[in-house]
Design a protein around this motif. Structure first.
Motif, short mmCIF file in Angstrom:
data_model
loop_
_atom_site.label_atom_id
_atom_site.label_comp_id
_atom_site.label_asym_id
_atom_site.label_seq_id
_atom_site.Cartn_x
_atom_site.Cartn_y
_atom_site.Cartn_z
N ARG A 99 0.79 -1.23 0.00
CA ARG A 99 0.00 0.00 0.00
C ARG A 99 0.82 1.28 0.00
N ASP A 100 2.05 1.24 0.49
CA ASP A 100 2.87 2.45 0.61
C ASP A 100 3.80 2.58 -0.59
N PRO A 101 3.56 3.55 -1.49
CA PRO A 101 4.41 3.67 -2.67
C PRO A 101 5.85 4.06 -2.35
N ALA A 102 6.10 4.51 -1.11
CA ALA A 102 7.46 4.85 -0.70
C ALA A 102 8.22 3.63 -0.19
N CYS A 103 7.56 2.49 -0.10
CA CYS A 103 8.19 1.27 0.39
C CYS A 103 8.52 0.38 -0.80
N HIS A 104 9.80 0.08 -1.01
CA HIS A 104 10.23 -0.65 -2.19
C HIS A 104 10.80 -2.04 -1.90
N ARG A 105 11.15 -2.31 -0.64
CA ARG A 105 11.72 -3.60 -0.27
C ARG A 105 11.15 -4.04 1.07
N ALA A 106 11.08 -5.35 1.27
CA ALA A 106 10.50 -5.88 2.50
C ALA A 106 11.28 -5.48 3.74
N ILE A 107 12.55 -5.21 3.59
CA ILE A 107 13.37 -4.88 4.75
C ILE A 107 13.11 -3.47 5.28
N GLU A 108 12.56 -2.60 4.47
CA GLU A 108 12.44 -1.19 4.85
C GLU A 108 11.52 -0.97 6.05
#
Length: 274
Positions: A99-108
């Motif tokens: 849902r968060d377009p600023a999140c690109h990797r699972a680790i973030e």
């Protein structure tokens, strides 16, 4: 072990969320060696997602009052008695990634997103609260409020697939209930009315989107798959699959989609008919 049993064991051992987090940690080491030690100690030195999660939260919550070691040991005890915490944390992480377009990797979310970290701290606090360890639960609430700027009473039951976008300023009171697949943005309040010691906070259904700065007050029900516009003040029940907005909030139409919490569209046009 028979062939079928071996295959079953292999299937059970597959953990795609944990593997995606580990891949992210290796990418950090390769791309920015200055953060390599953090990636190692937080992720790659652990055998499971649960261990890494407990380590990261304890490091963030560390304080001279209660050390990271004590918090980590307590979280390990909680996980042994409440294995569903790890499952919920995985679903929350997947929700944030989706849902968060600023999140690109699972680790973030695990390393950096205080909204995600605040929700997971609350899950541990809630388990401790239910187990009768009220003081430790309240301590975690207080410390999480300081560190993450998110204040959730440990008595609040929280569903799976929760996404806090930014999280700053979120307040959820003692008798509130939050369902599955709910998205909330910054400065949301699920508050009570009056000072009577009774059921006084909102009940949020499944699939609800609550926009930035919205206030939902009193023991009212927000129906499944509804949408609350940014800056609204909600004082009455919200029917399922509707959009409410304004001060005070009024129903202005349908929710606009089947799952508002997944779409994350909090832009609502309110027509002034006065």
């Amino acid at each position: 072990m028979s062939g079928n049993a071996q295959k079953s064991a292999q299937i059970k051992s597959v953990d795609p969320v944990w593997e995606a987090v580990r891949v992210g940690a290796r990418q950090i080491i390769d791309s920015d060696p200055a953060l390599g030690q953090m990636a190692l100690t937080t992720v790659l030195n652990h055998d499971s997602f649960e261990e890494a999660l407990a380590h990261r939260l304890a490091s963030r919550l560390d304080h001279e009052d209660v050390s990271a070691d004590i918090i980590r040991q307590t979280f390990a005890e909680v996980l042994r008695d409440n294995p569903t915490i790890g499952e919920s944390a995985r679903v929350d992480l997947a929700a944030t990634l989706e849902r968060d377009p600023a999140c690109h990797r699972a680790i973030e979310p695990l390393l950096y997103f205080k909204g995600y970290q605040a929700i997971q701290t609350h899950r541990f606090a809630h388990a401790l609260f239910k187990a009768g360890r009220r003081d430790f639960a309240l301590y975690l609430q207080s410390r999480a409020s300081q560190v993450f700027q998110v204040d959730i009473n440990p008595a609040v039951p929280m569903g799976k697939g929760i996404m806090l976008d930014h999280g700053t300023g979120l307040v959820i009171g003692e008798t509130a209930v939050v369902g599955d697949n709910v998205s909330m943005l910054q400065n949301v309040t699920l508050g009570g009315t009056g000072k009577a010691d009774q059921d006084r906070h909102p009940k949020i259904g499944n699939g609800v989107l609550i926009g930035a700065g919205a206030k939902v007050l009193g023991n009212i029900r927000v129906g499944d798959c509804s949408r609350i516009g940014a800056g609204s003040v909600v004082l009455k029940e919200v029917p399922p699959r509707t959009t409410v907005a304004g001060v005070p909030a009024k129903v202005i139409g349908e929710a606009g989609c089947a799952q508002p919490a997944l779409v994350m569209d909090q832009m609502v046009l309110v027509h002034d008919n006065t």
